[in-house]
Design an enzyme around this catalytic site. Structure first.
Site, mmCIF file in Angstrom:
data_model
loop_
_atom_site.group_PDB
_atom_site.id
_atom_site.type_symbol
_atom_site.label_atom_id
_atom_site.label_comp_id
_atom_site.label_asym_id
_atom_site.label_seq_id
_atom_site.Cartn_x
_atom_site.Cartn_y
_atom_site.Cartn_z
ATOM 1 N N ASP A 128 36.128 -14.143 -19.390
ATOM 2 C CA ASP A 128 34.964 -13.550 -20.045
ATOM 3 C C ASP A 128 34.704 -14.277 -21.358
ATOM 4 O OD1 ASP A 128 32.848 -11.819 -20.151
ATOM 5 O OD2 ASP A 128 33.971 -10.195 -21.080
ATOM 6 N N HIS A 173 24.618 -10.344 -29.839
ATOM 7 C CA HIS A 173 25.649 -9.316 -29.656
ATOM 8 C C HIS A 173 26.822 -9.571 -30.601
ATOM 9 C CE1 HIS A 173 28.615 -6.677 -27.744
ATOM 10 N NE2 HIS A 173 29.438 -7.717 -27.692
ATOM 11 N N GLU A 202 28.477 -3.286 -20.888
ATOM 12 C CA GLU A 202 28.144 -4.584 -21.483
ATOM 13 C C GLU A 202 27.334 -5.370 -20.464
ATOM 14 O OE1 GLU A 202 31.308 -5.546 -25.004
ATOM 15 O OE2 GLU A 202 31.653 -6.568 -23.107
ATOM 16 N N GLU A 258 25.988 -8.518 -18.887
ATOM 17 C CA GLU A 258 26.364 -9.934 -18.852
ATOM 18 C C GLU A 258 25.818 -10.601 -17.596
ATOM 19 O OE1 GLU A 258 30.373 -11.005 -19.691
ATOM 20 O OE2 GLU A 258 30.798 -9.230 -20.895
ATOM 21 N N ASP A 281 30.451 -5.388 -17.805
ATOM 22 C CA ASP A 281 31.842 -5.454 -18.269
ATOM 23 C C ASP A 281 32.141 -4.178 -19.071
ATOM 24 O OD1 ASP A 281 34.279 -6.876 -18.455
ATOM 25 O OD2 ASP A 281 33.808 -7.414 -20.521
ATOM 26 N N GLN A 326 40.157 -0.309 -27.019
ATOM 27 C CA GLN A 326 40.175 -1.715 -27.445
ATOM 28 C C GLN A 326 40.425 -1.854 -28.948
ATOM 29 O OE1 GLN A 326 36.811 -4.012 -26.027
ATOM 30 N NE2 GLN A 326 37.169 -5.639 -27.506
ATOM 31 N N TYR A 381 43.685 -4.365 -29.697
ATOM 32 C CA TYR A 381 43.293 -5.760 -29.459
ATOM 33 C C TYR A 381 43.788 -6.776 -30.489
ATOM 34 C CZ TYR A 381 39.506 -6.518 -32.869
ATOM 35 O OH TYR A 381 38.792 -6.723 -34.003
ATOM 36 N N LYS A 383 39.407 -3.052 -21.235
ATOM 37 C CA LYS A 383 38.543 -3.768 -20.290
ATOM 38 C C LYS A 383 38.996 -3.665 -18.836
ATOM 39 C CE LYS A 383 35.791 -6.028 -23.275
ATOM 40 N NZ LYS A 383 34.317 -5.940 -23.245
#
Lengths: 432, 432
Positions: A137, A144, A213, A215, A247, A254, A258, A267
């Site tokens: 990804d 964004h 999301e 994409e 996504d 997260q 992360y 994710k």
């Protein structure tokens, strides 16, 4: 481009005109074996049945030897045949499906084969089109990345210093990619109920900040040798085609997990793709330039072909369990700072081996206006503002029972190329 | 434990005594088809040949129906048969390989089958043991995480706040995993020659800070349903076995790319695993407790079985192209803050689907002393101090032509269980 009409479907305003002819994997009541098809109007054309027909084999050279390939439960083997084969097959499909076909005996006037090979689209089940090896990804949606950076770090440090020098990306989870229509269970996980408190005290609960999301996904058609970079001038040859990609993101999971190694459980509970792989040839008339990058970039990322992204109109809507609805997003696939060829060149500059069936995500695609945003996080200013629904409901993040649908299409001179729906509905968390 | 001796190999001090019996995929001159084998002393025992023998099929119930499974080019199908089958096969292998076997006619006294099925280990080529779906790399080596944190952020902020609350991990690149003995090409990539300068100005060059990372790898044997967490009390049932893992790292590429989404090209040019999958039953006598975690952890990570890691002795050495050599590392597999069952429970708490053949990496395993470190980064204080080689050479990072070899073994009461070598040699960068 010359405008064609098909005898199957005269409609040129739908997603699946004769100018599109994407590839996918379907099954139906007549056969439980998933196999390859293309989509024309409201029908799926069974490519395995077509390639197995004696007359077709004899008269359409491009189908020679593809019966077994189209009979497989993924498009990987077909993708590996390469761009020239995909192009020849698509040209032959346009030939037999055209209103003015010069070979009507093959399909148009062949009732037996039509009965066998043309299946109403509402009678089929679509499957993942490819067996996905690795999923990567990227983060190439500039608006964004900038908006999220402003929310987290303020406008002066919105973008990390590397952002305009290289297509930032990370390895995703291939096992959790599902096809449109598959329900997604809200993840549980560790979150910080009070992120500002010290010491940090997590709790384990169903995600409270579930987001989509928007994409584009790019499927690869052939491998490079490990240790051998793909030169950017050759990178397009490695692209099989494109899908829409949602996504799904658990923002609160997260946020806690992360740093320093990137997104993980935020994710990997599910990512949804549209079922039909739209090939580059179909998108060729819609080429455009990506966003301007004022940073001098490294040689291995420099493209001779400046029109390296596609002006795909992208839309997102949300429907609640009780029938409330909102059109959330309208934006375009041109809102990328990096093209897929640049992503491929960067991915392999150190020798990483790519394989047929690998999926690359573009990163979330947003415009600059509130209703051009590819995620709720941006639209709601980090969950602080409501999005109004049509019948009085409001949303800051996605609730149980909500369905999110993405659509994508290109349109020019009365011809439309579409992706079909990329839809997923959120189920309550496990044990809820 | 009772000590056994094999008629094939009386040596109990080597890695592959009758107490081990790991599983792997091999091919030899006699057949180009990769297939399953076990290792006993200096021989590979061809399990496909064994399972295809009429007498064996009749008398060893555990081999029933496994001829096709062992004939495959990966252990995935065998792994999916489950722990009870692995245990029964291993018990029957110990029975026929034991010096005091009660069924000598099956193999010990069967010259024809011995000729066919016992292949000298130096005559075979080993392959990847599993078809790897997804690869996840954790960061559970506490002393490594702490030391690297001190180097980057100082002792007060060495560990991120989440580190003791959850097993930090990220998705890795499955396509770049190779078996021991496969050369690794030094990656090129973007680095910052002067990280302190503003604005940041990268250049694209061969990696200058190439490192190894000493890890344990864990292969999974069965899938969970997407959306269904694996309870920690059941997590061990999902483990097929263990290998050594060298997660080669390009420190300079990673330093520039990894904020905010994690390691990418700094890792995906190659990761090396040892070829033999050592099953949990073989390691059972070497259970021990992981490092003490003083942070109260979430319920889903709490283990009833406190002895949830293995006291595996781990060693790393480096040999240069001109024959200089150094023993770099001696440490133990107990230096983990999180066990593999905890990693599995965390990985799936949000519903992420795992599959048979997935690989989990432990994260770099280090002790606290300089020569107990699982990477050069730690040993050289971030590349600032030399490591002395035996014949006068020095290293801060890995140079072209260097070979790095990892070894792992458990030893108790005169019985040894070993992993064999995990070796890789560095080739010059592409175009160098």
């Amino acid at each position: 481009m010359a405008s064609l009409t098909s005898w199957v479907s005269p409609d040129r305003n739908g997603d699946f005109s004769i100018h599109n002819l994407p590839f996918g994997i379907f099954s139906d009541g007549g056969s439980s074996q998933p196999r390859a098809g293309t989509r024309i109007g409201d029908f799926v054309l069974d490519l395995a049945a077509l390639a197995g027909d004696a007359q077709v084999k004899q008269q359409l050279g491009s189908f020679s030897g593809l019966e077994g390939v189209f009979g497989q439960a993924s498009l990987n083997a077909f993708a590996e045949r390469g761009r020239a084969v995909h192009r020849a097959v698509r040209a032959d499909l346009q030939r037999i499906l055209s209103e003015s076909t010069d070979v009507p005996a093959l399909l148009k006037d062949n009732e037996a084969l039509k009965q066998k090979a043309l299946v109403p689209a509402d009678k089929v089940t679509m499957h993942l089109p490819m067996q996905i090896g690795d999923y990567t990804d990227f983060y190439a949606g500039y608006h964004h990345a900038y908006k999220v950076g402003v929310l987290f770090r303020g406008p002066d440090n919105a973008l990390q210093p590397n952002y305009t020098h290289l297509p930032v990306g990370y390895h995703g989870r291939s096992s959790s990619i599902v096809v449109s229509g598959t329900p997604i269970r809200r993840p549980r996980g560790q979150i910080l109920p009070n992120p500002a408190a010290t010491p940090k005290q997590p709790t384990t609960v169903p995600c409270r900040r579930l987001d989509f999301e928007l994409e584009l996904g790019c499927f690869l058609s052939k491998p490079n040798e490990m240790g051998e970079p793909i030169d950017i001038s050759k990178a397009e040859e490695y692209i099989f085609g494109f899908v829409l990609l949602n996504d799904w993101s658990a923002r609160d999971i997260q946020a806690w997990e992360y740093v320093p190694l990137g997104p993980f459980n935020g994710k990997n509970f599910g990512s949804t793709i549209s079922p039909w792989v739209v090939v580059p040839d179909a998108l060729e008339p819609f080429r455009t330039e990506p966003l301007q990058n004022d940073t001098p970039i490294q040689d291995y990322l420099k493209e001779a072909q400046k029109q390296s992204v596609f002006d795909i109109q992208l839309e997102v809507d949300l429907t609640t369990a009780d029938g409330d609805h909102v059109d959330l997003t309208k934006t375009s696939g041109r809102n990328l700072l990096w093209s897929f060829p640049q992503m491929i060149a960067h991915h392999t500059v150190g020798g990483c081996p790519l394989r047929a069936g690998d999926l690359l995500g573009s990163g979330t695609i947003s415009g600059t206006e509130p209703r051009e945003r590819g995620s709720l996080l941006e639209m709601t200013e980090g969950g602080k503002a409501d999005v109004q629904l049509e019948k009085g409901g409001v949303r800051r993040f996605i609730e149980d029972g909500d369905s999110v649908t993405m659509r994508g299409y290109c349109e020019k001179n009365g011809v439309r190329i579409g992706f079909g729906d990329c839809e997923g509905k959120i189920l309550p968390a496990h044990g809820s």
